[in-house]
Motif scaffolding. Structure first.
Motif, short mmCIF file in Angstrom:
data_model
loop_
_atom_site.label_atom_id
_atom_site.label_comp_id
_atom_site.label_asym_id
_atom_site.label_seq_id
_atom_site.Cartn_x
_atom_site.Cartn_y
_atom_site.Cartn_z
N GLU A 1 -12.41 -1.56 -9.16
CA GLU A 1 -11.81 -0.37 -8.30
C GLU A 1 -10.29 -0.86 -7.45
O GLU A 1 -9.64 -0.39 -7.28
N ASN A 2 -10.72 -2.10 -7.11
CA ASN A 2 -9.42 -2.72 -6.28
C ASN A 2 -8.29 -2.87 -7.33
O ASN A 2 -6.87 -2.58 -6.83
N ALA A 3 -8.59 -3.16 -8.66
CA ALA A 3 -7.21 -3.45 -9.26
C ALA A 3 -6.60 -1.86 -9.51
O ALA A 3 -5.49 -1.93 -9.94
N LEU A 4 -7.37 -0.87 -9.59
CA LEU A 4 -6.76 0.62 -9.67
C LEU A 4 -6.20 0.81 -8.48
O LEU A 4 -4.85 1.23 -8.59
N SER A 5 -6.63 0.85 -7.19
CA SER A 5 -6.10 1.27 -5.95
C SER A 5 -4.90 0.38 -5.79
O SER A 5 -3.69 0.75 -5.45
N THR A 6 -4.98 -0.93 -5.39
CA THR A 6 -3.92 -1.83 -5.46
C THR A 6 -2.76 -1.83 -6.39
O THR A 6 -1.66 -1.98 -6.02
N GLY A 7 -3.25 -1.70 -7.49
CA GLY A 7 -1.98 -1.52 -8.49
C GLY A 7 -1.37 -0.14 -8.27
O GLY A 7 -0.15 -0.28 -8.81
N GLU A 8 -1.96 0.85 -8.10
CA GLU A 8 -1.21 2.08 -8.00
C GLU A 8 -0.33 1.94 -6.56
O GLU A 8 0.97 2.39 -6.60
N TYR A 9 -0.87 1.44 -5.48
CA TYR A 9 0.16 0.87 -4.28
C TYR A 9 1.17 0.19 -4.88
O TYR A 9 2.23 0.38 -4.24
N LEU A 10 1.11 -1.01 -5.64
CA LEU A 10 2.19 -1.92 -5.96
C LEU A 10 3.26 -1.18 -6.90
O LEU A 10 4.35 -1.32 -6.69
N MET A 11 2.65 -0.15 -7.84
CA MET A 11 3.57 0.43 -8.49
C MET A 11 4.40 1.30 -7.68
O MET A 11 5.45 1.62 -7.97
N GLN A 12 3.73 1.93 -6.72
CA GLN A 12 4.50 2.88 -5.81
C GLN A 12 5.64 2.09 -5.16
O GLN A 12 6.83 2.54 -4.93
N GLN A 13 5.35 1.09 -4.66
CA GLN A 13 6.12 0.29 -3.94
C GLN A 13 7.49 -0.41 -4.87
O GLN A 13 8.46 -0.19 -4.41
N LEU A 14 7.05 -0.62 -6.06
CA LEU A 14 7.87 -1.18 -6.91
C LEU A 14 9.18 0.11 -7.33
O LEU A 14 10.17 -0.21 -7.59
N ARG A 15 8.28 1.19 -7.60
CA ARG A 15 9.20 2.34 -7.89
C ARG A 15 10.11 2.78 -6.57
O ARG A 15 11.42 3.31 -6.86
N ALA A 16 9.65 2.47 -5.61
CA ALA A 16 10.44 2.98 -4.32
C ALA A 16 11.69 1.87 -4.28
O ALA A 16 12.77 2.33 -4.17
N LEU A 17 11.33 0.67 -4.81
CA LEU A 17 12.31 -0.33 -4.71
C LEU A 17 13.23 -0.13 -5.81
O LEU A 17 14.74 -0.22 -5.78
N GLN A 18 12.90 0.39 -6.93
CA GLN A 18 13.67 0.68 -8.04
C GLN A 18 14.88 1.58 -7.72
O GLN A 18 16.03 1.68 -8.08
N ALA A 19 14.65 2.67 -6.79
CA ALA A 19 15.46 3.72 -6.37
C ALA A 19 16.55 3.07 -5.57
O ALA A 19 17.59 3.64 -5.65
N CYS B 1 -8.24 -9.51 -6.99
CA CYS B 1 -8.54 -9.50 -5.77
C CYS B 1 -7.27 -9.07 -4.96
O CYS B 1 -7.30 -9.31 -3.58
N LEU B 2 -6.15 -8.98 -5.44
CA LEU B 2 -4.69 -8.71 -4.82
C LEU B 2 -4.93 -7.91 -3.85
O LEU B 2 -5.39 -6.77 -4.07
#
Length: 378
Positions: free
Chosen positions: A289-307, A360-361
């Motif tokens: 569950e943490n892989a899913l939630s933290t992964g989604e958060y990290l992807m959001q931050q990376l896409r914000a950075l991409q912008a 566990c990230l």
């Protein structure tokens, strides 16, 4: 004697670790967003893992597979329950390449055929059939070039159906999220049509879950996002959190035949104790569950950075398996991340960074990585 030089190495000697961090012999701390090729699933040196493996070593480190090893049966039962495959059978070996090798052999034994279909940019290992099923001529020796394997595009299901219709294919082997291939994802539409075609033509469908499985995608197996059920599933890397272990999950339709498969070290007592400790921690700390939630958060931050960061051209992935495409060589950015930002990441090809952190990230560590990446891209 010296070591045979097969890898370009960072000039860093890592001597200890904890969670998502590792430390060199000078005491420098590094944030680990690579997990040693996706091997570290529950974090470095988790106390429960250390305790269980140490306790087993104090009792019995190894005995052969000529006697009962109840840890193997316990691992099979636990893994079947947690993964959603309680009716499957488990064959334990030592490495991802071995798991794929044995899965391909099982498919050939079952069908009496010798052809294999694999994805373009596939990576399935460095042993005989695994190398032949890997789309990289650089690692294919002449002895491995036996024309058993046809490589087909990830998005051209008609090409796969045409090959299957020839009736001579024993197995289709796919990574549902390609790792070495650059974090490329199979679509549900492709996977479901391929599964149906395999059933029509009596072909075995193998899902290589060695890198994308064991919770990394936010489900236990990446193929569970696709609505398919393969005949054979291969696992390794995260199963032992650093202890060498791998396995093949085998459909109940397969009937064991003595002598077809075997292993000396596979499923030994220490390896099974490590794997059971991994499952304990994955359940108690809800790491899938943490892989899913933290992964989604990290992807959001990376896409914000991409912008705002022109050097990032694409971000893709699922869970804690993420690819970052760059318009500059990844080796330069990766080098700065390691030596200047003290952060480990992986790579794919010449322009893709590959993130495969321990499951566990945390969000805080994700934010720290974003800051490191910003600095490295400047």
């Amino acid at each position: 004697m010296k070591l045979y030089d097969v890898y370009p190495l960072f000039d860093i000697n890592i001597v200890r670790g904890k969670g998502c961090r590792v430390y060199d012999d000078k005491g420098v701390e590094y944030l680990d967003l690579y997990g040693g090729h996706a091997v570290i699933s529950i974090g470095h040196c988790h106390p429960h893992y250390v305790e269980q493996v140490s306790r087993q070593l104090g009792n019995l480190g190894f005995y052969s597979n000529s006697v009962i090893n109840k840890l193997q049966a316990e691992l099979a039962a636990r893994l079947g329950e947690i993964s959603g495959y309680p009716d499957y059978q488990l064959f334990l070996v030592n490495s991802g390449a071995e798991a794929n090798e044995n899965a391909l052999k099982l498919a050939s034994f079952a069908t009496g055929r010798s052809r294999i279909l694999a994805l373009q940019k596939a990576f399935h290992g460095r042993t005989s059939l695994a190398v032949e099923s890997t789309d990289n001529p650089k690692i294919t020796a002449p002895v491995n070039a036996n024309a058993h394997v046809t490589f087909l595009p990830i998005d051209d299901v008609e090409a796969w159906e045409r090959e299957l219709a020839k009736g001579d294919v024993c197995a289709c082997i796919i990574e549902c999220i390609q790792g070495v291939g650059g974090i490329r994802m199979v679509t549900p539409q492709f996977a479901q049509r391929l599964e149906a075609a395999c059933h029509r033509h009596g072909t075995i469908l193998i899902c290589d879950e060695i890198q994308c499985g064991y919770g990394r995608s936010g489900r236990f197996f990446a193929h569970q996002w696709l609505g398919i059920k393969p005949h054979l599933i291969t696992v390794a890397k995260g199963i032992g959190n650093g202890f060498p272990l791998s396995g093949v999950l085998i459909s109940p339709a397969f009937v064991p035949v003595y002598g077809q498969l075997g292993t000396t070290f596979g499923g030994n007592h220490l390896a099974c104790s490590a794997a059971l400790a991994v499952l304990d921690v994955m359940e108690s700390e809800q790491l899938v569950e943490n892989a899913l939630s933290t992964g989604e958060y990290l992807m959001q931050q990376l896409r914000a950075l991409q912008a705002t960061e022109p050097h990032i051209t694409d971000v893709r992935g699922r869970g804690l398996m993420i690819g970052i495409d760059l318009d500059v060589p990844q080796k330069d950015v990766r080098s700065r991340l390691v030596y200047e930002e003290h952060c480990f990441v992986g790579c794919s090809g010449t322009h893709t960074l590959r993130l495969l952190p321990p499951l566990c990230l945390s969000r805080e560590e994700s934010d720290q990585f974003i800051a490191h990446l910003k600095n490295a891209l400047r």
